[in-house]
Design an enzyme around this catalytic site. Structure first.
Site, PDB file in Angstrom:
ATOM      1  N   HIS A  97      46.790  51.843 -60.713  1.00 24.06           N
ATOM      2  CA  HIS A  97      45.993  51.653 -59.463  1.00 24.06           C
ATOM      3  C   HIS A  97      45.124  50.583 -59.823  1.00 24.06           C
ATOM      4  CE1 HIS A  97      43.871  52.358 -55.705  1.00 24.06           C
ATOM      5  NE2 HIS A  97      42.762  52.186 -56.221  1.00 24.06           N
ATOM      6  N   ASP A 176      43.374  62.057 -45.815  1.00 28.49           N
ATOM      7  CA  ASP A 176      42.545  60.885 -46.191  1.00 28.49           C
ATOM      8  C   ASP A 176      42.744  59.833 -45.170  1.00 28.49           C
ATOM      9  OD1 ASP A 176      41.229  58.852 -48.199  1.00 28.49           O
ATOM     10  OD2 ASP A 176      42.998  57.616 -48.024  1.00 28.49           O
ATOM     11  N   ARG A 183      35.137  56.868 -42.566  1.00 29.16           N
ATOM     12  CA  ARG A 183      34.039  56.193 -43.501  1.00 29.16           C
ATOM     13  C   ARG A 183      33.812  54.839 -43.108  1.00 29.16           C
ATOM     14  NH1 ARG A 183      36.757  57.083 -48.846  1.00 29.16           N
ATOM     15  NH2 ARG A 183      35.371  55.768 -49.702  1.00 29.16           N
ATOM     16  N   SER A 198      39.392  59.948 -52.636  1.00 27.13           N
ATOM     17  CA  SER A 198      40.335  59.228 -51.498  1.00 27.13           C
ATOM     18  C   SER A 198      41.480  58.499 -52.593  1.00 27.13           C
ATOM     19  CB  SER A 198      39.681  58.001 -50.792  1.00 27.13           C
ATOM     20  OG  SER A 198      40.328  57.152 -50.188  1.00 27.13           O
ATOM     21  N   LYS A 202      45.742  60.441 -53.301  1.00 25.18           N
ATOM     22  CA  LYS A 202      47.073  59.990 -53.072  1.00 25.18           C
ATOM     23  C   LYS A 202      47.930  59.740 -54.080  1.00 25.18           C
ATOM     24  CE  LYS A 202      44.284  56.865 -50.775  1.00 25.18           C
ATOM     25  NZ  LYS A 202      43.813  55.764 -50.073  1.00 25.18           N
TER      26      LYS A 202
HETATM   27  N1  URA Z   1      40.663  52.459 -51.846  1.00 23.50           N
HETATM   28  C1  URA Z   1      40.958  53.991 -51.170  1.00 23.50           C
HETATM   29  O1  URA Z   1      42.129  54.348 -51.157  1.00 23.50           O
HETATM   30  N2  URA Z   1      40.013  54.580 -51.036  1.00 23.50           N
HETATM   31  C2  URA Z   1      38.906  54.314 -51.067  1.00 23.50           C
HETATM   32  O2  URA Z   1      37.777  55.094 -50.689  1.00 23.50           O
HETATM   33  C3  URA Z   1      38.441  52.967 -51.461  1.00 23.50           C
HETATM   34  C4  URA Z   1      39.639  52.110 -51.990  1.00 23.50           C
END
Ligand code: URA
Length: 465
Positions: A97, A176, A183, A198, A202
């Site tokens: 990621h 999320d 957010r 967050s 995932k």
């Molecule tokens: N990417 C995400 O998936 N969530 C965040 O809070 C920030 C970047």
């Protein structure tokens, strides 16, 4: 004693109430795992109204979440919807990621490189928003490529090719979806615990055995302060490790665009040129970072004893063409026309083109990469609001890097925009984002710091002390 139990003690069997949880967080107390699970379940199901969720996010942002609260939030979000099980693949499932950037196309390299070295790469990616590009938008510049696969189709591509790059399904981590959108509207994005939960929820919902995090630092990074980047990296490593996923985080330089292309199709074309074993000018940083990240993925996935030997295995897969074959097979398995890679220049059809030349002679000392990201977005390659279309052929090709010596009049970049009228804005932004001066800038290493389970916990202990 209240016969129903103490509603302020989250371990009691008493029913929970959002108003009590809000009061508790507002006053700075730590929530129990049960209380956090209650908030997350209510976000996913819609049982808790948005105004209470928004208030909770703001209280969490201002008061902060402890390490235990962050872990509970991550796990509750991970478990809020459907999950992918990589068990039928019969291999370690490993993903990478990146915290976003400009010209960051490492996914197109690391996924097939790691797959060629024996790990499965179930990669769930995102779209362009703001100044950063999106892997899915780039892939959709390949005619026919499908990013919206069902979990069953995802598994089939993974079995066939070893890697698959798709978008988030509607059923994966629904909490999320709700919390991130809130957010975005309540100024509560920039908080390490909320970002950690967050991102990791995932990734962990994809059942990963191992994860490599590329946390960007420098002028194009999501978090600008080096200490904030370190804290986020260490927090994500400790949280993912506590959830049973082997994890490493590398802090890497985003003080200039990665590689020479930033946009959609032009980024894929650059990645595939490297996968062919070529060494085009200004792509060396991209090649190097991709091999480093793939080396870590291969090592954490158990296919190399160390990240260094993983790097060597990845480089062999780059040079013998096996990673290229896997990438093209994945494109075809997801409905894409892999023939477009036979003539990447011929396939590139931008609406309008302009060259920006150096306005004086000297060294390129600084590149404001966030401003360059906005320049790329203004060519038509990115979007301002979620859901807007992007131009697959728009973007910027850089002809010089930080530290390069340029002569006045020499091309610095080529801008590809959707229409002629869209050329001046990115050209102006680009001129404002690049500093040319008489002194050669200091060398910035590609990887400045690495966190693993060996050092992340200690770092966090010291940081919160
Ligand atoms: N990417 C995400 O998936 N969530 C965040 O809070 C920030 C970047």
């Amino acid at each position: 004693m209240n016969p129903l139990g103490d509603p302020f003690n989250g371990n009691s069997p008493a029913p929970l109430h959002m108003i009590d949880i809000l009061r508790k967080k507002r006053d700075g107390a730590a929530l129990t795992a049960r209380e956090i699970e209650y908030v997350v379940a209510g976000a996913a199901s819609g049982a808790i109204p948005l105004e209470q969720l928004a208030a909770w996010l703001m209280a969490a942002w201002i008061r902060g979440l402890t390490l235990d609260e962050t872990r509970a939030l991550t796990l509750a979000m991970r478990d809020s919807g459907e999950k992918f099980s990589p068990a039928p693949l019969g291999k370690a499932a490993v993903d990478k990621h990146s915290s976003g950037g400009v010209g960051d196309k490492t996914s197109f390299l690391v996924a097939p490189l790691a797959a060629a070295c024996g790990v499965a790469v179930p990669m769930i990616s995102g779209r362009a928003l703001g100044h950063t590009g999106g892997t899915l938008d780039k892939l959709e510049s390949i005619p026919g490529y499908r990013t919206a696969l069902t979990l069953k189709e995802f598994e089939e591509v993974l079995k066939k090719c070893g890697c698959s790059i798709v978008g988030q399904t509607p059923t994966l981590v629904p909490a999320d979806r709700v919390l991130y959108a809130l957010r975005d509207r309540t100024a509560t994005v920039e908080n390490a615990s909320l970002i950690c939960a967050s991102i990791l929820s995932k990734k962990l919902a994809a059942g990963l055995n191992a994860l490599v995090l590329d946390v960007k630092t420098g002028s194009g990074a999501f978090l600008r302060n080096e200490k904030d980047c370190e804290f986020l990296a260490a927090l994500m490593v400790a949280t993912a490790e506590a959830a049973g996923t082997r994890t490493a985080a590398l802090l890497t330089d985003m003080g200039q665009p990665l590689g020479r292309a930033a946009g959609n199709w032009i980024e894929l074309a650059e990645a595939v040129e490297l996968l062919r074993g070529n060494r085009p000018p200004y792509s060396e940083d991209l090649r190097e970072l991709s091999l480093i990240l793939a080396g870590w993925m291969i090592a954490l996935g158990g296919q190399a004893a160390t990240p260094e030997s993983g790097y060597e295995r990845a480089e062999a897969a780059l040079m013998d063409g096996s990673a290229l074959r896997i990438f093209l097979a994945m494109v075809e398995a997801q409905g894409g026309d892999a023939n477009v890679f036979e003539d990447p220049v011929g396939f590139h059809r931008p609406g309008a083109t302009a060259v920006v030349e150096a306005w004086e002679s000297g060294f390129i000392t600084e590149m404001d990469t966030t401003a360059l990201g906005w320049a790329v977005q203004r060519t038509g390659a990115g979007r301002e609001k979620a859901g807007e279309p992007v131009d697959p052929h728009a973007g910027i090709l850089f002809h010089a890097r930080r530290g390069a010596k340029v002569e006045r009049g020499e091309p610095l970049a080529t801008i590809y925009a959707t229409r002629e009228a869209m050329l001046p804005e990115p050209s102006e932004l680009l001129r404002g984002a690049i500093t040319i001066s008489g002194t050669c800038p200091e060398f910035v290493p590609q990887v400045s710091r690495i966190f693993t389970r060996e050092n992340a916990g200690k770092y966090l202990e010291d940081a919160v002390r």
